[in-house]
Design a protein around this motif. Structure first.
Motif, mmCIF file in Angstrom:
data_model
loop_
_atom_site.group_PDB
_atom_site.id
_atom_site.type_symbol
_atom_site.label_atom_id
_atom_site.label_comp_id
_atom_site.label_asym_id
_atom_site.label_seq_id
_atom_site.Cartn_x
_atom_site.Cartn_y
_atom_site.Cartn_z
ATOM 1 N N ARG A 130 0.834 -1.214 0.000
ATOM 2 C CA ARG A 130 0.000 0.000 0.000
ATOM 3 C C ARG A 130 0.863 1.256 0.000
ATOM 4 O O ARG A 130 0.562 2.227 -0.692
ATOM 5 C CB ARG A 130 -0.922 -0.005 1.222
ATOM 6 C CG ARG A 130 -2.040 -1.039 1.152
ATOM 7 C CD ARG A 130 -3.085 -0.782 2.233
ATOM 8 N NE ARG A 130 -2.521 -0.937 3.582
ATOM 9 C CZ ARG A 130 -2.505 -2.080 4.249
ATOM 10 N NH1 ARG A 130 -3.009 -3.175 3.696
ATOM 11 N NH2 ARG A 130 -1.994 -2.153 5.472
ATOM 12 N N ALA A 131 1.938 1.233 0.788
ATOM 13 C CA ALA A 131 2.796 2.419 0.904
ATOM 14 C C ALA A 131 3.506 2.747 -0.404
ATOM 15 O O ALA A 131 3.759 3.909 -0.711
ATOM 16 C CB ALA A 131 3.828 2.207 2.019
ATOM 17 N N THR A 132 3.839 1.715 -1.176
ATOM 18 C CA THR A 132 4.580 1.921 -2.422
ATOM 19 C C THR A 132 3.684 1.956 -3.646
ATOM 20 O O THR A 132 4.159 2.138 -4.762
ATOM 21 C CB THR A 132 5.636 0.822 -2.600
ATOM 22 O OG1 THR A 132 4.977 -0.461 -2.625
ATOM 23 C CG2 THR A 132 6.657 0.845 -1.474
ATOM 24 N N GLY A 133 2.365 1.732 -3.440
ATOM 25 C CA GLY A 133 1.449 1.711 -4.566
ATOM 26 C C GLY A 133 1.567 0.465 -5.420
ATOM 27 O O GLY A 133 1.186 0.458 -6.590
ATOM 28 N N THR A 134 2.113 -0.599 -4.844
ATOM 29 C CA THR A 134 2.275 -1.859 -5.570
ATOM 30 C C THR A 134 1.077 -2.752 -5.295
ATOM 31 O O THR A 134 0.749 -2.993 -4.135
ATOM 32 C CB THR A 134 3.560 -2.587 -5.118
ATOM 33 O OG1 THR A 134 4.676 -1.708 -5.272
ATOM 34 C CG2 THR A 134 3.778 -3.847 -5.939
ATOM 35 N N PRO A 135 0.392 -3.260 -6.326
ATOM 36 C CA PRO A 135 -0.771 -4.124 -6.077
ATOM 37 C C PRO A 135 -0.356 -5.456 -5.452
ATOM 38 O O PRO A 135 0.539 -6.137 -5.962
ATOM 39 C CB PRO A 135 -1.361 -4.332 -7.476
ATOM 40 C CG PRO A 135 -0.234 -4.082 -8.427
ATOM 41 C CD PRO A 135 0.639 -3.051 -7.763
ATOM 42 N N VAL A 136 -0.975 -5.797 -4.351
ATOM 43 C CA VAL A 136 -0.686 -7.058 -3.674
ATOM 44 C C VAL A 136 -1.999 -7.705 -3.265
ATOM 45 O O VAL A 136 -3.040 -7.051 -3.218
ATOM 46 C CB VAL A 136 0.202 -6.867 -2.422
ATOM 47 C CG1 VAL A 136 1.557 -6.303 -2.788
ATOM 48 C CG2 VAL A 136 -0.481 -5.966 -1.397
ATOM 49 N N ALA A 137 -1.942 -8.983 -2.960
ATOM 50 C CA ALA A 137 -3.118 -9.694 -2.480
ATOM 51 C C ALA A 137 -3.456 -9.233 -1.066
ATOM 52 O O ALA A 137 -2.657 -8.559 -0.398
ATOM 53 C CB ALA A 137 -2.863 -11.200 -2.497
ATOM 54 N N ALA A 138 -4.645 -9.585 -0.597
ATOM 55 C CA ALA A 138 -5.021 -9.295 0.780
ATOM 56 C C ALA A 138 -4.101 -10.067 1.729
ATOM 57 O O ALA A 138 -3.487 -11.064 1.350
ATOM 58 C CB ALA A 138 -6.477 -9.682 1.023
#
Length: 373
Positions: free
Chosen positions: A33-41
């Motif tokens: 979230r901090a880097t704007g990188t999409p990740v899974a929950a």
């Protein structure tokens, strides 16, 4: 696939920080979230971390970068750098020949096994959502897509496309649930093209894309998408499209059109045995689904009578966790103005179920609720 030494390095890096896998998953989600990188929950990340650490899979490139930043080590030090690049000029023809041969080797038995995998994935998704079934569904979609791309015989392509349409639509629902509308849109789009090739109704995928547009604040675009879709060729598909139209019209503020659409869906459902008529791989439409869509439509219109159909949807025979979480969330929103304590209880249940399946979407819908007095 990672080596044993690589997986040990990744596990050791986590242990050096005295983190459990759940701790590491939360940290990785926060870093994304901090880097704007999409990740899974976070719940899905815990499953992925386990697979990476046990050497069952190699993280995708964006996860390798995040893990390196998280642990302050290079991907090579963590054992997740991936294989060295091969000589593309010499390997590309061999890879294509192998892929075409592998697709041709899939016979009726292989397709039937994929149908069985999809059924299992659907049942698992009903209980644990994307948090527990997401990786299984993603792997199935990738395998089917790879096979379809390299299938040369028209009849074989139709069979594979039919399974892919169902799997990609399920993946779309999971992505939307997980708060990744961009990925949900792509999955639903793949489901639409696969359904078209298989000669199946595109309604599930079209309604899914409309839901994505409503979710990102574009209900007018959702209405346009549904109107361009035209009438469906089966009763279950048409009920689904009319219900999606009702929700989109309501979100766009068109009260009269929304009520007409949900009334049309209800009349069609009561006239036709849609639970029997649905083609293989297309989810059936039952009265509980219609109650949920009816309630959601009224919630979007700010109509307090939404409570009645939503309570009927909740009282139906056991439904998926995603269904129950959505109904509890809508009940919380519908009850908030007049019955804040009841609304708070439904919100609590919705959040509890959302955590179970990793539904960021449900949690986000409840963010506007004020705490009860």
């Amino acid at each position: 696939m990672t080596s044993g030494a690589g997986s040990t390095s990744l596990r050791s890096a986590r242990a050096a920080r005295s983190w459990s896998q759940a701790d590491a998953a939360r940290q990785l989600a926060a870093l994304g979230r901090a880097t704007g990188t999409p990740v899974a929950a976070a719940a899905s990340l815990k499953t992925l971390l386990s697979r990476w650490e046990n050497g069952h899979a190699l993280p995708e490139p964006h996860y390798r970068s995040l893990l390196a930043e998280l642990y302050g080590r290079s991907p090579a030090d963590l054992g997740i750098a991936g294989p060295p690049p091969a000589d593309a000029a010499s390997t590309a023809p061999a890879r294509l020949r192998a892929a075409v041969a592998a697709a041709a080797a899939v016979g009726d038995t292989g397709v039937e096994l994929w149908w069985e995998q999809l059924a299992i994935a659907g049942r698992l998704d009903d209980e644990v959502g994307a948090a527990g079934a997401g990786e299984l569904v993603r792997a199935l979609v990738e395998q089917l897509d790879e096979t379809l791309v390299h299938s040369l015989v028209a009849g074989h392509r139709v069979e594979v496309a039919a399974v892919l349409a169902g799997a990609a639509a399920l993946a779309g629902a999971q992505e939307l649930d997980s708060g990744r509308p961009d990925e949900a849109w792509r999955r639903y789009d793949r489901a639409r093209t696969a359904a078209r090739e298989a000669g199946l109704p595109e309604a599930v995928a079209t309604a899914g894309q409309a839901a994505v547009l409503v979710d990102v604040g574009e209900p007018g675009a959702a209405v346009g998408l549904l109107e361009r879709a035209g009438p469906a060729t089966s009763a279950p598909a048409q009920v689904r499209l009319e219900a999606a139209h009702a929700v989109a019209r309501a979100a766009a503020g068109d009260d009269a059109a929304a009520r007409r659409a949900i009334a049309a869906a209800e009349q069609r459902l009561r006239r036709a045995p849609v639970d029997v008529a649905a083609p293989r791989g297309i989810p059936v439409v039952e009265l509980a689904d219609l109650h949920r869509w009816h309630g959601r439509t009224l919630v979007e219109l700010g109509d307090a009578t939404a409570v009645e159909p939503l309570e009927r949807a909740l009282a139906a025979a056991p439904r998926s966790v995603r269904h129950r979480a959505a109904v509890h969330a809508d009940l919380a929103l519908a009850l908030a103005p007049a019955r804040p304590l009841d609304a708070a209880e439904h919100a609590r249940r919705a959040r509890e179920l959302a955590r179970r399946i990793g539904s960021e979407q449900t949690t986000a819908r409840l963010a506007t609720l004020s705490p009860p007095p």
